[in-house]
Design a protein around this motif. Structure first.
Motif, PDB file in Angstrom:
ATOM      1  N   LYS A  43       7.427  -8.046 -25.059  1.00 34.95           N
ATOM      2  CA  LYS A  43       6.989  -9.002 -24.039  1.00 34.95           C
ATOM      3  C   LYS A  43       5.474  -9.017 -23.920  1.00 34.95           C
ATOM      4  CE  LYS A  43       6.741  -9.351 -19.017  1.00 34.95           C
ATOM      5  NZ  LYS A  43       7.153  -8.752 -17.732  1.00 34.95           N
ATOM      6  N   TYR A  44       4.877  -7.845 -23.899  1.00 38.86           N
ATOM      7  CA  TYR A  44       3.433  -7.773 -23.712  1.00 38.86           C
ATOM      8  C   TYR A  44       2.672  -8.158 -24.971  1.00 38.86           C
ATOM      9  CZ  TYR A  44       4.569  -5.667 -19.301  1.00 38.86           C
ATOM     10  OH  TYR A  44       5.063  -5.470 -18.052  1.00 38.86           O
ATOM     11  N   GLN A  45       3.239  -7.842 -26.109  1.00 37.61           N
ATOM     12  CA  GLN A  45       2.593  -8.252 -27.350  1.00 37.61           C
ATOM     13  C   GLN A  45       2.571  -9.773 -27.469  1.00 37.61           C
ATOM     14  OE1 GLN A  45       4.901  -6.115 -30.214  1.00 37.61           O
ATOM     15  NE2 GLN A  45       3.747  -4.213 -29.958  1.00 37.61           N
ATOM     16  N   ASN A  46       3.615 -10.421 -26.985  1.00 37.29           N
ATOM     17  CA  ASN A  46       3.721 -11.881 -27.091  1.00 37.29           C
ATOM     18  C   ASN A  46       2.839 -12.625 -26.100  1.00 37.29           C
ATOM     19  OD1 ASN A  46       5.543 -11.656 -29.146  1.00 37.29           O
ATOM     20  ND2 ASN A  46       7.353 -11.894 -27.845  1.00 37.29           N
ATOM     21  N   GLN A  47       2.198 -11.873 -25.181  1.00 39.32           N
ATOM     22  CA  GLN A  47       1.348 -12.538 -24.205  1.00 39.32           C
ATOM     23  C   GLN A  47      -0.002 -12.946 -24.798  1.00 39.32           C
ATOM     24  OE1 GLN A  47       1.021  -9.992 -20.811  1.00 39.32           O
ATOM     25  NE2 GLN A  47       2.866 -10.791 -19.850  1.00 39.32           N
TER      26      GLN A  47
ATOM     27  N   LEU B  78       5.172  -3.115 -11.630  1.00 38.64           N
ATOM     28  CA  LEU B  78       6.161  -2.171 -11.087  1.00 38.64           C
ATOM     29  C   LEU B  78       5.984  -1.990  -9.587  1.00 38.64           C
ATOM     30  CD1 LEU B  78       6.284   0.529 -13.901  1.00 38.64           C
ATOM     31  CD2 LEU B  78       8.057  -1.131 -13.316  1.00 38.64           C
ATOM     32  N   ILE B  79       4.726  -1.894  -9.137  1.00 34.79           N
ATOM     33  CA  ILE B  79       4.470  -1.771  -7.698  1.00 34.79           C
ATOM     34  C   ILE B  79       5.001  -2.998  -6.957  1.00 34.79           C
ATOM     35  CG2 ILE B  79       2.627  -1.806  -5.948  1.00 34.79           C
ATOM     36  CD1 ILE B  79       1.013   0.031  -7.806  1.00 34.79           C
ATOM     37  N   TYR B  80       4.738  -4.160  -7.506  1.00 38.62           N
ATOM     38  CA  TYR B  80       5.196  -5.396  -6.857  1.00 38.62           C
ATOM     39  C   TYR B  80       6.723  -5.467  -6.856  1.00 38.62           C
ATOM     40  CZ  TYR B  80       5.347 -10.318  -5.549  1.00 38.62           C
ATOM     41  OH  TYR B  80       5.588 -11.497  -4.892  1.00 38.62           O
ATOM     42  N   GLN B  81       7.329  -5.055  -7.957  1.00 33.55           N
ATOM     43  CA  GLN B  81       8.791  -5.068  -8.056  1.00 33.55           C
ATOM     44  C   GLN B  81       9.413  -4.136  -7.031  1.00 33.55           C
ATOM     45  OE1 GLN B  81      11.250  -3.318 -11.515  1.00 33.55           O
ATOM     46  NE2 GLN B  81      10.874  -5.453 -12.130  1.00 33.55           N
ATOM     47  N   LYS B  82       8.857  -2.935  -6.905  1.00 34.38           N
ATOM     48  CA  LYS B  82       9.376  -1.975  -5.922  1.00 34.38           C
ATOM     49  C   LYS B  82       9.170  -2.492  -4.502  1.00 34.38           C
ATOM     50  CE  LYS B  82       9.193   2.563  -8.190  1.00 34.38           C
ATOM     51  NZ  LYS B  82       8.689   3.940  -8.051  1.00 34.38           N
TER      52      LYS B  82
ATOM     53  N   PRO C  37       0.798  -1.237   0.000  1.00 32.26           N
ATOM     54  CA  PRO C  37       0.000   0.000   0.000  1.00 32.26           C
ATOM     55  C   PRO C  37       0.829   1.286   0.000  1.00 32.26           C
ATOM     56  CG  PRO C  37      -0.888  -1.584   1.571  1.00 32.26           C
ATOM     57  CD  PRO C  37       0.447  -2.101   1.137  1.00 32.26           C
ATOM     58  N   SER C  38       2.080   1.188   0.448  1.00 35.86           N
ATOM     59  CA  SER C  38       2.910   2.398   0.528  1.00 35.86           C
ATOM     60  C   SER C  38       3.689   2.678  -0.764  1.00 35.86           C
ATOM     61  CB  SER C  38       3.910   2.264   1.683  1.00 35.86           C
ATOM     62  OG  SER C  38       4.845   1.205   1.432  1.00 35.86           O
ATOM     63  N   ILE C  39       3.588   1.822  -1.753  1.00 36.51           N
ATOM     64  CA  ILE C  39       4.362   1.970  -2.991  1.00 36.51           C
ATOM     65  C   ILE C  39       3.560   2.759  -4.033  1.00 36.51           C
ATOM     66  CG2 ILE C  39       5.574   0.745  -4.830  1.00 36.51           C
ATOM     67  CD1 ILE C  39       6.771   0.333  -2.061  1.00 36.51           C
ATOM     68  N   THR C  40       4.210   3.712  -4.660  1.00 36.03           N
ATOM     69  CA  THR C  40       3.584   4.490  -5.739  1.00 36.03           C
ATOM     70  C   THR C  40       4.428   4.375  -7.010  1.00 36.03           C
ATOM     71  OG1 THR C  40       4.750   6.504  -5.048  1.00 36.03           O
ATOM     72  CG2 THR C  40       2.538   6.145  -4.141  1.00 36.03           C
ATOM     73  N   VAL C  41       3.777   4.471  -8.155  1.00 37.11           N
ATOM     74  CA  VAL C  41       4.454   4.413  -9.455  1.00 37.11           C
ATOM     75  C   VAL C  41       3.900   5.529 -10.333  1.00 37.11           C
ATOM     76  CG1 VAL C  41       4.773   3.047 -11.549  1.00 37.11           C
ATOM     77  CG2 VAL C  41       4.873   1.927  -9.322  1.00 37.11           C
ATOM     78  N   SER C  42       4.782   6.293 -10.941  1.00 36.07           N
ATOM     79  CA  SER C  42       4.341   7.433 -11.759  1.00 36.07           C
ATOM     80  C   SER C  42       3.967   6.987 -13.170  1.00 36.07           C
ATOM     81  CB  SER C  42       5.457   8.473 -11.842  1.00 36.07           C
ATOM     82  OG  SER C  42       6.543   7.974 -12.606  1.00 36.07           O
ATOM     83  N   GLU C  43       3.247   7.850 -13.870  1.00 35.89           N
ATOM     84  CA  GLU C  43       2.848   7.596 -15.258  1.00 35.89           C
ATOM     85  C   GLU C  43       4.069   7.439 -16.147  1.00 35.89           C
ATOM     86  OE1 GLU C  43      -0.336   7.453 -18.291  1.00 35.89           O
ATOM     87  OE2 GLU C  43      -0.345   7.355 -16.103  1.00 35.89           O
ATOM     88  N   ASP C  44       5.085   8.267 -15.897  1.00 33.99           N
ATOM     89  CA  ASP C  44       6.308   8.214 -16.716  1.00 33.99           C
ATOM     90  C   ASP C  44       7.029   6.884 -16.552  1.00 33.99           C
ATOM     91  OD1 ASP C  44       5.846  10.734 -17.689  1.00 33.99           O
ATOM     92  OD2 ASP C  44       7.166  11.749 -16.243  1.00 33.99           O
ATOM     93  N   GLU C  45       7.033   6.358 -15.321  1.00 32.46           N
ATOM     94  CA  GLU C  45       7.681   5.066 -15.077  1.00 32.46           C
ATOM     95  C   GLU C  45       6.970   3.954 -15.844  1.00 32.46           C
ATOM     96  OE1 GLU C  45       9.499   4.654 -10.720  1.00 32.46           O
ATOM     97  OE2 GLU C  45       7.512   5.567 -10.659  1.00 32.46           O
TER      98      GLU C  45
ATOM     99  N   LYS D 294      -1.598  -1.006 -19.501  1.00 32.46           N
ATOM    100  CA  LYS D 294      -1.138  -0.087 -18.452  1.00 32.46           C
ATOM    101  C   LYS D 294      -1.399  -0.594 -17.036  1.00 32.46           C
ATOM    102  CE  LYS D 294      -1.928   4.629 -16.727  1.00 32.46           C
ATOM    103  NZ  LYS D 294      -2.648   5.900 -16.994  1.00 32.46           N
ATOM    104  N   PRO D 295      -2.635  -1.046 -16.686  1.00 30.86           N
ATOM    105  CA  PRO D 295      -2.868  -1.526 -15.313  1.00 30.86           C
ATOM    106  C   PRO D 295      -1.961  -2.693 -14.931  1.00 30.86           C
ATOM    107  CG  PRO D 295      -4.951  -1.185 -16.461  1.00 30.86           C
ATOM    108  CD  PRO D 295      -3.868  -1.086 -17.497  1.00 30.86           C
ATOM    109  N   GLN D 296      -1.689  -3.574 -15.894  1.00 30.30           N
ATOM    110  CA  GLN D 296      -0.828  -4.718 -15.606  1.00 30.30           C
ATOM    111  C   GLN D 296       0.606  -4.272 -15.338  1.00 30.30           C
ATOM    112  OE1 GLN D 296      -0.886  -7.816 -18.593  1.00 30.30           O
ATOM    113  NE2 GLN D 296       1.008  -8.721 -17.829  1.00 30.30           N
ATOM    114  N   ILE D 297       1.075  -3.324 -16.159  1.00 34.22           N
ATOM    115  CA  ILE D 297       2.452  -2.820 -15.964  1.00 34.22           C
ATOM    116  C   ILE D 297       2.581  -2.128 -14.618  1.00 34.22           C
ATOM    117  CG2 ILE D 297       4.177  -1.199 -16.816  1.00 34.22           C
ATOM    118  CD1 ILE D 297       3.142  -1.714 -19.621  1.00 34.22           C
TER     119      ILE D 297
END
Length: 631
Positions: free
Chosen positions: A261-265, A387-391, A242-250, A380-383
């Motif tokens: 990668k995403y196209q191949n999914q 990123l949130i999970y990675q951070k 809940p404390s992790i944020t990700v910007s639009e640019d990221e 976008k929501p998946q990315i």
């Protein structure tokens, strides 16, 4: 052909493996059996012969392909199970044991026998005759050379020769067959009278003195295990999310870097019609195949609804043709490139033009699109979630060491880590080791919690990773040592136990007395409805009753017998009639003889294989399988 057309093939394990070992391989799939790979890891050894990783991998793939070609529906997870892998290795060991015995016994397949077998294979027949041209073409399409292919077929025929030899040893004397058929098919008319233990418990009188005596003599059965009351904190990756944020640019930058990668999914479902033509075929042959494909395409354009019908009629991909051309679902890169490029550029229900590949000419119909295939807004929501999970993982890894240090440095209390990491202190009621699954489900943590140090000094346990990304530290708040439960606490359970044991004796005495009275009819017995049973159809009778009924003598009917049915009670069994329904049915006799012979032959084969293994030096690389299971 489909095995090679799709780069990933999706297809009961031990029985299938043994069949693949002892029965010659289908033609399609031999290519993967013969191809070589450079890896010397030993999976198993048989009398010095090393079964290496490539051979094991080829066997896995052969089973997949075989199941797929036979249309078997199998959960793909089966192929990752330890039981399946063990069966594959056992099959390879079995095959090598037979190969060794073949050499030792000097079995031989002559060139003439080999030639006759190959000439008779349906894969090389054209107009009912062997076609050299078709033979060359099929081997070429499957990347086989004649020498290796013929060596493989010769080896399979040798194995078949062993199997046929064992079958010829199978002989059942007519009298034996008749008596076995009688014993197997015999029907018996049965009824029972039951004396149930539970119904006699009320008649059992247990005194306070009896219960106290049992308690005094069996105190070891009434031990209360040691117990603790504990408190604990959980440091988890989920508490960080809940404390992790990700910007639009990221998100945009990540998408730009990983667009492929995403196209191949995305996955697609499609059907096709294949007019086969090898890439090395003569120009005239390719032209003829293409003209045929164009003719079929013309028919489809006139009536697109005929696609499935025409696929079944014309497609030379035999497996998909059976299903109206359906290839199922696949992702990008799973098909040969020309097919892949075409199908991923099509819209749902669109039918392609002629698409040429190394296999010939395809007409493709896209039937379904599964998942998103690209586009920033869609993905976008998946990315962002990734990123949130990675951070969060990075932050968890950075803080986990600090958490572990703090529970150790401030070991007299969990208050410090609770405040620093904003974690609630959770509490347990009294729990024993056997009850720990309610909270922890982790043996290492329970060992730490029940250690002498934790119990005596009431200090925090070390931070233990109970599951990935979840650390727990706990401490003992209160402790009860192992003790004998007081009589008052266990009195009711002792009374119930003693009543049940007394009831078992009463019901046996009552049942045996009733059985003796059958002859003189001195008492009425409550018989259940009579049923005609056989060994397979027990008509609701328990297996114990049926087994007992078939052990009873039938020279004088009716026949009576009784037995103690475990804790259930006492049962009197009455057999009033014996019938042999298959005595005069010649068809049943033949069917039984065939099944009996086949079963006996299988037993001979099993005994032969066990004998080979017992006389040989066989070892399996268990570390390899332990590693693959962990992964």
């Amino acid at each position: 052909m489909l095995d090679k057309f799709r780069s990933i093939a999706q297809t009961k394990a031990a029985q299938v493996i043994l069949a693949l070992v002892l029965i010659p391989f289908a033609l399609f799939g031999i290519d993967s059996y013969l191809n070589q790979a450079g890896n010397n890891l030993s999976i198993a050894k048989v009398d010095g012969y090393k079964i290496a990783l490539p051979e094991y991998n080829r066997a896995i793939e052969n089973v997949r392909n075989r199941m797929m070609s036979e249309g078997k529906k199998v959960d793909p997870a089966m192929f990752d199970s330890f039981e399946f892998k063990e069966s594959v290795v056992d099959g390879l060991i079995t095959k090598q044991l037979i190969n060794n015995d073949i050499k030792k016994s000097q079995f031989k397949i002559t060139d003439q026998q080999l030639s006759q077998y190959i000439i008779g294979m349906p894969d090389f027949q054209k107009d009912g005759k062997f076609s050299q041209e078709l033979y060359d073409k099929v081997l070429q399409n499957n990347q086989l050379n004649p020498k290796k292919f013929e060596e493989s077929i010769r080896n399979d025929l040798l194995i078949q020769q062993v199997r046929d030899g064992l079958q010829k040893l199978t002989f059942i004397p007519p009298n034996n067959l008749t008596e076995t058929l009688k014993a197997t098919s015999q029907q018996r008319e049965v009824t029972v009278a039951e004396f149930k233990t539970k119904e006699y418990m009320a008649k059992a009188n247990i005194s306070e003195k009896d219960m106290q005596a049992f308690y005094d003599q069996n105190k070891s059965k009434f031990l209360a295990p040691e117990q603790v009351k504990a408190e604990f904190v959980v440091f988890s990756l989920t508490s960080i999310l809940p404390s992790i944020t990700v910007s639009e640019d990221e998100v945009k930058a990540f998408y730009k870097t990983n667009a492929d990668k995403y196209q191949n999914q995305q996955q697609r479902e499609a059907s096709h019609i294949l007019i086969a033509a090898s890439k090395n075929a003569a120009p005239a042959e390719k032209a003829k195949a293409k003209a045929k494909a164009e003719d079929v395409l013309g028919q489809i354009k006139k009536n697109p609804k005929q696609f499935e019908e025409l696929a079944t009629k014309y497609s030379q991909d035999p497996e998909s043709a059976k299903k109206g051309g359906d290839l199922g679902a696949f992702g990008r890169g799973m098909m040969v490139k020309p097919f892949d490029d075409a199908v991923f550029s099509m819209k749902v229900n669109e039918i392609s033009g002629i698409v040429e590949s190394d296999f010939g000419y395809h007409i493709i119909k896209l039937t379904k699109v599964i998942g998103e295939g690209g586009g920033f807004d869609a993905i976008k929501p998946q990315i962002k979630a990734e990123l949130i999970y990675q951070k969060a993982q990075d932050k968890y890894a950075a803080l986990a060491e600090d958490f572990s240090n703090k529970v150790y440095e401030q070991s007299s209390s969990l208050d410090v880590v609770s405040k620093k990491f904003n974690l609630p202190i959770q509490k347990t009621d009294w729990i024993s080791r056997n009850e720990s699954d309610k909270f922890f489900k982790n043996e290492a943590l329970m060992n730490a919690l029940y250690s002498k140090e934790s119990i005596k000094d009431r200090r925090n346990t070390e931070a233990i990773e109970v599951t990935p990304n979840n650390l727990i530290s706990a401490r003992v708040v209160d402790y009860k040592a192992q003790s004998t439960k007081p009589f008052a606490e266990v009195k009711k359970s002792i009374e119930d136990y003693l009543k049940f044991e007394a009831a078992k004796k009463l019901v046996t005495t009552e049942g045996e007395a009733a059985l003796k009275s059958v002859a003189d009819a001195s008492r009425k017995i409550d018989w259940q409805a009579t049923v005609l049973v056989d060994r397979k159809n027990t008509k609701g009778l328990s297996q114990a009753v049926t087994n007992h009924a078939y052990k009873m003598p039938t020279d004088k009917l009716p026949s009576y017998s009784g037995f103690v049915d475990g804790n259930n009670g006492y049962v009197i069994v009455k057999v009033s009639k014996v019938a042999f329904p298959n005595d005069d049915n010649e068809e049943n006799k033949k069917e039984f003889a065939s099944s009996y012979t086949e079963a006996l032959s299988s037993e001979y084969l099993s005994a032969y294989l066990k004998g080979l293994k017992a006389k040989s030096s066989v070892s399996v690389n268990q570390k390899f399988f332990e590693a693959t299971q962990k992964n």
